[in-house]
Scaffold this motif. Structure first.
Motif, PDB file in Angstrom:
ATOM      1  N   ILE A 192     -32.007  -2.937 -10.315  1.00 24.21           N
ATOM      2  CA  ILE A 192     -32.511  -3.477  -9.059  1.00 24.21           C
ATOM      3  C   ILE A 192     -32.603  -2.357  -8.024  1.00 24.21           C
ATOM      4  N   LEU A 193     -33.790  -2.177  -7.458  1.00 22.77           N
ATOM      5  CA  LEU A 193     -33.992  -1.194  -6.391  1.00 22.77           C
ATOM      6  C   LEU A 193     -33.995  -1.941  -5.062  1.00 22.77           C
ATOM      7  N   ASP A 194     -32.924  -1.752  -4.296  1.00 22.35           N
ATOM      8  CA  ASP A 194     -32.765  -2.490  -3.041  1.00 22.35           C
ATOM      9  C   ASP A 194     -32.202  -1.549  -1.981  1.00 22.35           C
ATOM     10  N   GLY A 195     -32.079  -2.052  -0.755  1.00 25.12           N
ATOM     11  CA  GLY A 195     -31.524  -1.228   0.314  1.00 25.12           C
ATOM     12  C   GLY A 195     -32.361   0.011   0.555  1.00 25.12           C
ATOM     13  N   ASP A 196     -31.705   1.177   0.566  1.00 27.57           N
ATOM     14  CA  ASP A 196     -32.411   2.438   0.779  1.00 27.57           C
ATOM     15  C   ASP A 196     -33.334   2.799  -0.377  1.00 27.57           C
ATOM     16  N   ASN A 197     -33.164   2.128  -1.520  1.00 28.25           N
ATOM     17  CA  ASN A 197     -33.960   2.439  -2.709  1.00 28.25           C
ATOM     18  C   ASN A 197     -35.148   1.502  -2.900  1.00 28.25           C
ATOM     19  N   LYS A 198     -35.441   0.678  -1.894  1.00 24.21           N
ATOM     20  CA  LYS A 198     -36.574  -0.230  -2.025  1.00 24.21           C
ATOM     21  C   LYS A 198     -37.858   0.540  -2.326  1.00 24.21           C
ATOM     22  N   TRP A 199     -38.756  -0.141  -3.048  1.00 30.10           N
ATOM     23  CA  TRP A 199     -39.998   0.485  -3.503  1.00 30.10           C
ATOM     24  C   TRP A 199     -41.135   0.155  -2.538  1.00 30.10           C
ATOM     25  N   MET A 200     -41.953   1.145  -2.218  1.00 26.64           N
ATOM     26  CA  MET A 200     -43.137   0.929  -1.390  1.00 26.64           C
ATOM     27  C   MET A 200     -44.230   0.312  -2.255  1.00 26.64           C
ATOM     28  N   CYS A 201     -44.341  -0.997  -2.224  1.00 30.89           N
ATOM     29  CA  CYS A 201     -45.320  -1.704  -3.051  1.00 30.89           C
ATOM     30  C   CYS A 201     -46.724  -1.443  -2.497  1.00 30.89           C
ATOM     31  N   PRO A 202     -47.648  -0.940  -3.318  1.00 27.80           N
ATOM     32  CA  PRO A 202     -48.999  -0.646  -2.828  1.00 27.80           C
ATOM     33  C   PRO A 202     -49.808  -1.897  -2.498  1.00 27.80           C
ATOM     34  N   VAL A 203     -49.408  -3.050  -3.038  1.00 28.41           N
ATOM     35  CA  VAL A 203     -50.115  -4.297  -2.751  1.00 28.41           C
ATOM     36  C   VAL A 203     -49.584  -4.929  -1.468  1.00 28.41           C
ATOM     37  N   CYS A 204     -48.257  -5.008  -1.344  1.00 29.46           N
ATOM     38  CA  CYS A 204     -47.646  -5.574  -0.140  1.00 29.46           C
ATOM     39  C   CYS A 204     -47.760  -4.635   1.060  1.00 29.46           C
ATOM     40  N   GLN A 205     -47.964  -3.334   0.770  1.00 28.81           N
ATOM     41  CA  GLN A 205     -48.065  -2.316   1.825  1.00 28.81           C
ATOM     42  C   GLN A 205     -46.785  -2.231   2.660  1.00 28.81           C
ATOM     43  N   THR A 206     -45.657  -2.482   2.027  1.00 27.29           N
ATOM     44  CA  THR A 206     -44.363  -2.353   2.688  1.00 27.29           C
ATOM     45  C   THR A 206     -43.296  -2.153   1.618  1.00 27.29           C
ATOM     46  N   LYS A 207     -42.099  -1.742   2.032  1.00 28.37           N
ATOM     47  CA  LYS A 207     -41.015  -1.547   1.071  1.00 28.37           C
ATOM     48  C   LYS A 207     -40.468  -2.891   0.610  1.00 28.37           C
ATOM     49  N   ARG A 208     -40.335  -3.036  -0.698  1.00 23.50           N
ATOM     50  CA  ARG A 208     -39.881  -4.288  -1.288  1.00 23.50           C
ATOM     51  C   ARG A 208     -38.751  -4.047  -2.293  1.00 23.50           C
ATOM     52  N   THR A 209     -37.907  -5.056  -2.460  1.00 22.69           N
ATOM     53  CA  THR A 209     -36.939  -5.032  -3.551  1.00 22.69           C
ATOM     54  C   THR A 209     -37.712  -5.100  -4.859  1.00 22.69           C
ATOM     55  N   ALA A 210     -37.336  -4.276  -5.813  1.00 20.96           N
ATOM     56  CA  ALA A 210     -38.078  -4.210  -7.073  1.00 20.96           C
ATOM     57  C   ALA A 210     -37.111  -4.021  -8.237  1.00 20.96           C
ATOM     58  N   THR A 211     -37.626  -4.224  -9.428  1.00 21.19           N
ATOM     59  CA  THR A 211     -36.858  -3.939 -10.640  1.00 21.19           C
ATOM     60  C   THR A 211     -37.484  -2.740 -11.337  1.00 21.19           C
ATOM     61  N   LYS A 212     -36.653  -1.995 -12.011  1.00 22.25           N
ATOM     62  CA  LYS A 212     -37.124  -0.858 -12.797  1.00 22.25           C
ATOM     63  C   LYS A 212     -36.535  -0.969 -14.191  1.00 22.25           C
ATOM     64  N   ARG A 213     -37.368  -0.802 -15.198  1.00 21.05           N
ATOM     65  CA  ARG A 213     -36.882  -0.883 -16.570  1.00 21.05           C
ATOM     66  C   ARG A 213     -37.532   0.181 -17.437  1.00 21.05           C
ATOM     67  N   LEU A 214     -36.710   0.776 -18.306  1.00 19.36           N
ATOM     68  CA  LEU A 214     -37.187   1.781 -19.257  1.00 19.36           C
ATOM     69  C   LEU A 214     -37.245   1.174 -20.654  1.00 19.36           C
ATOM     70  N   MET A 215     -38.343   1.409 -21.339  1.00 19.91           N
ATOM     71  CA  MET A 215     -38.512   0.964 -22.722  1.00 19.91           C
ATOM     72  C   MET A 215     -39.148   2.099 -23.518  1.00 19.91           C
ATOM     73  N   ILE A 216     -39.001   2.045 -24.823  1.00 28.16           N
ATOM     74  CA  ILE A 216     -39.614   3.045 -25.692  1.00 28.16           C
ATOM     75  C   ILE A 216     -41.011   2.566 -26.073  1.00 28.16           C
ATOM     76  N   ALA A 217     -42.019   3.349 -25.746  1.00 26.76           N
ATOM     77  CA  ALA A 217     -43.402   2.985 -26.058  1.00 26.76           C
ATOM     78  C   ALA A 217     -43.877   3.607 -27.373  1.00 26.76           C
ATOM     79  N   ARG A 218     -43.261   4.715 -27.748  1.00 31.11           N
ATOM     80  CA  ARG A 218     -43.665   5.398 -28.978  1.00 31.11           C
ATOM     81  C   ARG A 218     -42.448   6.110 -29.544  1.00 31.11           C
ATOM     82  N   LEU A 219     -42.110   5.805 -30.783  1.00 34.11           N
ATOM     83  CA  LEU A 219     -40.947   6.415 -31.428  1.00 34.11           C
ATOM     84  C   LEU A 219     -41.360   7.671 -32.196  1.00 34.11           C
ATOM     85  N   PRO A 220     -40.523   8.701 -32.180  1.00 32.79           N
ATOM     86  CA  PRO A 220     -40.829   9.917 -32.947  1.00 32.79           C
ATOM     87  C   PRO A 220     -40.443   9.753 -34.410  1.00 32.79           C
TER      88      PRO A 220
END
Length: 312
Positions: A192-220
């Motif tokens: 969860i990106l919140d507080g000082d880490n809020k994300w500047m959403c390009p659609v909302c045009q303001t800083k918003r609470t957001a989620t960030k997730r990492l996944m593997i798209a291609r395995l070696p």
């Protein structure tokens, strides 16, 4: 063994880097010939030291940093793409919105093709995979997805320590055994990106609470997993001593791969483990390696080798 790598060595590579590639090839050749019970890669170590002051001298160095440097150097020196085209420009907002409409598999292919237009070597074909990083605005659900290449998958070790505080004063804390899947769960869980880490959403045009997730798209083809054994406590760093259990056969990564990632297998068999004994300031490395030809595991400790059970 046939020296085909020489035809891919970039002609204007610095002499130090070229020497390192040559000495690495000599180490591989000597190991596969099987003429000696052990070899001393002194020339290779000296060649690496000439390329990076970090590995000069006799101070203890991190095996992960050393492996990363060597693989990166080999890739740069043996890159088939030469001269390299200019990097891709950043997407405009409209292009990013269109990109987000693509499926995960389509996005991954677009970004992997862009990467391989500038990077193609024996290292990338064996060791390199692709990570998907996705931000999701919790207000409008807009997503922003980026992809980056990886050579080692660096996963955290969850804190599983226990103490005696429930029955009185805490006397000590002992790390509990965990398995590799707990490390992978911690790597891929949503943040969860919140507080000082809020994300500047390009659609909302303001800083918003957001989620960030990492996944593997291609395995070696060959997956290198780096366990983050160092944590920061205040101004100090300490080594995490928890025992991480890894299956020797059929480690399944299906849970951590994006949907539609292709026909690639998500099962891996363990081939080798780099073991570190000691503290942050000093210690000793050994290696445990599977010998598929003889169906056994070998333990390597400097010039000493021994057969071990795979459970070790």
């Amino acid at each position: 063994m046939r020296g085909e790598w020489r035809s891919h060595l970039i002609q204007d590579t610095k002499e130090q880097s070229s020497s390192m590639v040559t000495e690495f090839a000599h180490v591989v050749e000597r190991m596969w010939r099987g003429q000696f019970s052990f070899i001393s890669p002194a020339e290779f170590r000296s060649a690496v030291a000439r390329c990076s002051e970090q590995f000069n001298g006799n101070d203890q160095q991190d095996a992960h940093e050393f492996a990363s440097f060597v693989l990166d150097s080999l890739h740069e020196c043996l890159n088939h793409v030469h001269p390299r085209p200019l990097p891709e420009r950043e997407l405009t907002l409209d292009e990013e919105l269109q990109f987000e409409q693509l499926s995960d598999a389509q996005q991954s292919r677009v970004q992997w093709d862009a990467y391989t237009r500038r990077n193609k070597s024996i290292v990338s074909s064996i060791f390199q995979g692709q990570i998907q990083s996705r931000l999701t605005c919790m207000a409008c659900q807009h997503t922003s997805t980026t992809y980056h290449m990886f050579t080692e998958l660096s996963v955290p070790i969850p804190d599983t320590s226990s103490d005696n505080s429930a029955n009185g004063p805490a006397l000590h804390s002992e790390p509990q055994p965990i398995d590799i899947y707990q490390c992978l769960d911690a790597y891929s869980e949503s943040e969860i990106l919140d507080g000082d880490n809020k994300w500047m959403c390009p659609v909302c045009q303001t800083k918003r609470t957001a989620t960030k997730r990492l996944m593997i798209a291609r395995l070696p083809l060959v997956l290198i997993v780096h366990l983050k054994r160092f944590s920061t406590v205040g101004h100090f760093r300490e080594k995490l001593e928890a025992n991480v259990q890894i299956p020797t056969m059929s480690m399944c990564l299906q849970k951590y791969v994006t949907f539609g990632a292709g026909e690639q297998s998500t099962l891996y068999n363990l081939y080798a483990v780099a073991n570190h004994f000691g503290s942050m300031s000093s210690g000793h490395y050994t290696a445990s390696v599977s010998d598929g030809l003889n169906g056994q595991w070998n333990h390597f400790d400097d010039t000493r080798t021994s057969v071990i059970h795979e459970s070790q």
